[in-house]
Design an enzyme around this catalytic site. Structure first.
Site, PDB file in Angstrom:
ATOM      1  N   ASP A   1       0.844  -1.199   0.000  1.00 18.73           N
ATOM      2  CA  ASP A   1       0.000   0.000   0.000  1.00 18.73           C
ATOM      3  C   ASP A   1       0.875   1.243   0.000  1.00 18.73           C
ATOM      4  O   ASP A   1       1.563   1.527   0.980  1.00 18.73           O
ATOM      5  CB  ASP A   1      -0.903   0.036   1.243  1.00 18.73           C
TER       6      ASP A   1
ATOM      7  N   TYR B   1       3.011   9.887  -0.807  1.00 20.50           N
ATOM      8  CA  TYR B   1       4.141   9.373  -0.016  1.00 20.50           C
ATOM      9  C   TYR B   1       5.474   9.590  -0.736  1.00 20.50           C
ATOM     10  O   TYR B   1       6.536   9.392  -0.153  1.00 20.50           O
ATOM     11  CB  TYR B   1       3.988   7.876   0.293  1.00 20.50           C
TER      12      TYR B   1
ATOM     13  N   LYS C   1      -2.863   5.679  -4.040  1.00 16.05           N
ATOM     14  CA  LYS C   1      -3.914   6.655  -3.739  1.00 16.05           C
ATOM     15  C   LYS C   1      -3.668   7.948  -4.511  1.00 16.05           C
ATOM     16  O   LYS C   1      -2.520   8.377  -4.655  1.00 16.05           O
ATOM     17  CB  LYS C   1      -3.924   6.980  -2.230  1.00 16.05           C
TER      18      LYS C   1
ATOM     19  N   HIS D   1      -7.475   9.448  -1.717  1.00 13.32           N
ATOM     20  CA  HIS D   1      -6.771   9.451  -0.438  1.00 13.32           C
ATOM     21  C   HIS D   1      -7.588  10.098   0.689  1.00 13.32           C
ATOM     22  O   HIS D   1      -7.496   9.697   1.857  1.00 13.32           O
ATOM     23  CB  HIS D   1      -5.439  10.196  -0.600  1.00 13.32           C
TER      24      HIS D   1
HETATM   25  P1  NDP Z   1       1.236   1.265  11.915  1.00 14.32           P
HETATM   26  O1  NDP Z   1       0.094   0.959  12.812  1.00 14.32           O
HETATM   27  O2  NDP Z   1       1.511   0.375  10.785  1.00 14.32           O
HETATM   28  O3  NDP Z   1       2.543   1.412  12.830  1.00 14.32           O
HETATM   29  C1  NDP Z   1       3.792   1.674  12.266  1.00 14.32           C
HETATM   30  C2  NDP Z   1       4.735   2.138  13.367  1.00 14.32           C
HETATM   31  O4  NDP Z   1       4.897   1.104  14.335  1.00 14.32           O
HETATM   32  C3  NDP Z   1       6.104   2.473  12.885  1.00 14.32           C
HETATM   33  O5  NDP Z   1       6.567   3.542  13.679  1.00 14.32           O
HETATM   34  C4  NDP Z   1       6.932   1.212  13.156  1.00 14.32           C
HETATM   35  O6  NDP Z   1       8.251   1.594  13.440  1.00 14.32           O
HETATM   36  C5  NDP Z   1       6.239   0.611  14.344  1.00 14.32           C
HETATM   37  N1  NDP Z   1       6.120  -0.860  14.265  1.00 14.32           N
HETATM   38  C6  NDP Z   1       5.855  -1.608  13.161  1.00 14.32           C
HETATM   39  N2  NDP Z   1       5.780  -2.914  13.461  1.00 14.32           N
HETATM   40  C7  NDP Z   1       5.997  -3.001  14.792  1.00 14.32           C
HETATM   41  C8  NDP Z   1       6.045  -4.101  15.676  1.00 14.32           C
HETATM   42  N3  NDP Z   1       5.841  -5.339  15.255  1.00 14.32           N
HETATM   43  N4  NDP Z   1       6.292  -3.839  16.993  1.00 14.32           N
HETATM   44  C9  NDP Z   1       6.506  -2.564  17.431  1.00 14.32           C
HETATM   45  N5  NDP Z   1       6.461  -1.477  16.618  1.00 14.32           N
HETATM   46  C10 NDP Z   1       6.215  -1.700  15.309  1.00 14.32           C
HETATM   47  O7  NDP Z   1       1.006   2.792  11.476  1.00 14.32           O
HETATM   48  P2  NDP Z   1       1.069   3.650  10.148  1.00 14.32           P
HETATM   49  O8  NDP Z   1       0.440   4.928  10.505  1.00 14.32           O
HETATM   50  O9  NDP Z   1       2.406   3.633   9.565  1.00 14.32           O
HETATM   51  O10 NDP Z   1       0.033   2.948   9.146  1.00 14.32           O
HETATM   52  C11 NDP Z   1       0.356   1.856   8.318  1.00 14.32           C
HETATM   53  C12 NDP Z   1       0.053   2.170   6.886  1.00 14.32           C
HETATM   54  O11 NDP Z   1      -1.279   2.645   6.737  1.00 14.32           O
HETATM   55  C13 NDP Z   1       0.904   3.286   6.290  1.00 14.32           C
HETATM   56  O12 NDP Z   1       2.201   2.874   5.962  1.00 14.32           O
HETATM   57  C14 NDP Z   1       0.079   3.647   5.086  1.00 14.32           C
HETATM   58  O13 NDP Z   1       0.274   2.683   4.060  1.00 14.32           O
HETATM   59  C15 NDP Z   1      -1.338   3.558   5.651  1.00 14.32           C
HETATM   60  N6  NDP Z   1      -1.831   4.883   6.122  1.00 14.32           N
HETATM   61  C16 NDP Z   1      -2.838   5.467   5.406  1.00 14.32           C
HETATM   62  C17 NDP Z   1      -3.344   6.686   5.773  1.00 14.32           C
HETATM   63  C18 NDP Z   1      -4.448   7.278   4.976  1.00 14.32           C
HETATM   64  O14 NDP Z   1      -4.770   8.449   5.176  1.00 14.32           O
HETATM   65  N7  NDP Z   1      -5.073   6.543   4.079  1.00 14.32           N
HETATM   66  C19 NDP Z   1      -2.804   7.420   6.932  1.00 14.32           C
HETATM   67  C20 NDP Z   1      -1.764   6.711   7.654  1.00 14.32           C
HETATM   68  C21 NDP Z   1      -1.320   5.477   7.261  1.00 14.32           C
HETATM   69  P3  NDP Z   1       9.549   0.896  12.712  1.00 14.32           P
HETATM   70  O15 NDP Z   1       9.534   1.304  11.274  1.00 14.32           O
HETATM   71  O16 NDP Z   1      10.694   1.441  13.492  1.00 14.32           O
HETATM   72  O17 NDP Z   1       9.357  -0.592  12.871  1.00 14.32           O
END
Ligand code: NDP
Length: 293
Positions: free
Chosen positions: A45, A50, A75, A108
């Site tokens: 995704d 991005y 998106k 988006h």
């Molecule tokens: P997530 O819920 O996926 O959390 C990601 C965060 O958690 C990162 O900081 C990562 O850090 C950490 N993390 C990941 N895996 C673990 C784990 N197993 N244990 C502990 N920490 C972990 O949040 P996001 O907001 O990034 O959302 C995911 C996806 O959703 C985005 O990448 C995007 O594709 C989508 N999105 C869409 C939006 C929209 O408006 N449509 C808005 C926001 C997100 P690290 O990299 O250090 O592991």
């Protein structure tokens, strides 16, 4: 490991766990995508906004997988809303990703202050669908009122609404609207990342109730949250650039939460959104030009 898929309202199968790449810097994106595909993910995704679609495409190519083996979702950003602008936005995204077609293309954000442009953008998605350029179309961050206006003014029911959804913000009323219309709920920030990188309070990762369930299964809280989504029929797109976490977030197909555990997670909803209020999205506040391919 057995891969879960969900079937969208037009018959297209969506792999239920995908890698999200929001905030993944371009220079880290190719490696993250390649690693995810290596450990079994078949869904990525991304989004025009991005600014890492080119690197996503490179990761897919380096994986050696065929184009039809990876579900590619992206998106359209609000600056590109409008019939012709959105058709051109497809060319920009497909060009950067270096693909002929997209599996899922979504708007988006709603643009409530210019909803006619939002409708025109969606009509462009309908044309791309009819022309075979995309296999499914949908939206993101739409509230019930936005969905009502969209359904009244367009012909194709969105296959997906991608919304903020984690144990601390669960949007049950919106999910009921999805169920009524056959719109699939896709969870963004599915493990509550936004509770750690945006908010100051407790994060989902160290929530006591989630830690207790995680301990009972010998799993992490992230894995428990992803399992909760899967068992309630949602897809989820966790983000990480760390190979260990990319693998951990995909190792969720071999255990099962009990009905009581699912209910305990349902009870964690605070009703407090981490992301922007969808009704506050305007071009003035959130506009950014999306570069050409
Ligand atoms: P997530 O819920 O996926 O959390 C990601 C965060 O958690 C990162 O900081 C990562 O850090 C950490 N993390 C990941 N895996 C673990 C784990 N197993 N244990 C502990 N920490 C972990 O949040 P996001 O907001 O990034 O959302 C995911 C996806 O959703 C985005 O990448 C995007 O594709 C989508 N999105 C869409 C939006 C929209 O408006 N449509 C808005 C926001 C997100 P690290 O990299 O250090 O592991």
């Amino acid at each position: 490991m057995h891969q879960h898929t969900v079937t969208l309202n037009n018959g297209v199968d969506l792999p239920a766990i995908g890698l999200g790449v929001f905030q993944t810097p371009p220079e880290a994106t190719t490696a993250a995508v390649e690693e995810a595909l290596r450990v079994g993910y078949r869904h990525i995704d991304t989004a025009a906004a991005y600014l890492n679609e080119r690197e996503v495409g490179e990761g897919i190519r380096r994986s050696g997988l065929g184009r039809d083996e990876v579900f590619v979702e992206t998106k359209i950003w609000i600056n590109d809303y409008g019939r012709d602008a959105t058709l051109h936005a497809f060319d920009k995204s497909a060009g950067k990703l270096d693909v002929e077609w997209l599996d899922l293309l979504i708007l988006h954000q709603p643009l409530p202050s210019a909803f006619d442009r939002t409708l025109d953008a969606y009509r462009a998605l309908e044309k791309l669908l009819a022309d075979g350029k995309v296999r499914a179309i949908g939206v993101s961050n739409f509230l019930p009122a936005h969905l009502d206006r969209l359904l009244a003014g367009t012909s194709v029911v969105p296959a997906v609404n991608q919304i903020e959804l984690h144990p601390y913000f669960q949007q049950p009323a919106l999910r009921r609207v999805h169920a009524e219309h056959g719109i699939h709920t896709q969870a963004w920030s599915p493990i509550g990342g936004i509770t750690s990188y945006r908010a100051a309070g407790r994060t989902t990762f160290d929530d006591p109730a989630l830690l207790e369930i995680a301990r009972a299964h010998g799993r992490s809280t992230a894995q428990v949250m992803l399992r909760w989504h899967l068992q309630q029929g949602r897809s989820a797109i966790p983000n990480s650039t760390r190979p260990d976490r990319i693998a951990e977030n995909f190792a969720v197909f071999d255990f099962e939460l009990t009905t009581g555990e699912l209910a305990a997670i349902d009870a964690l909803d605070t009703g407090v959104r981490g992301g922007p209020e969808p009704d506050s999205i305007t071009l003035d506040a959130f506009g950014r030009e999306i570069p050409e391919a």
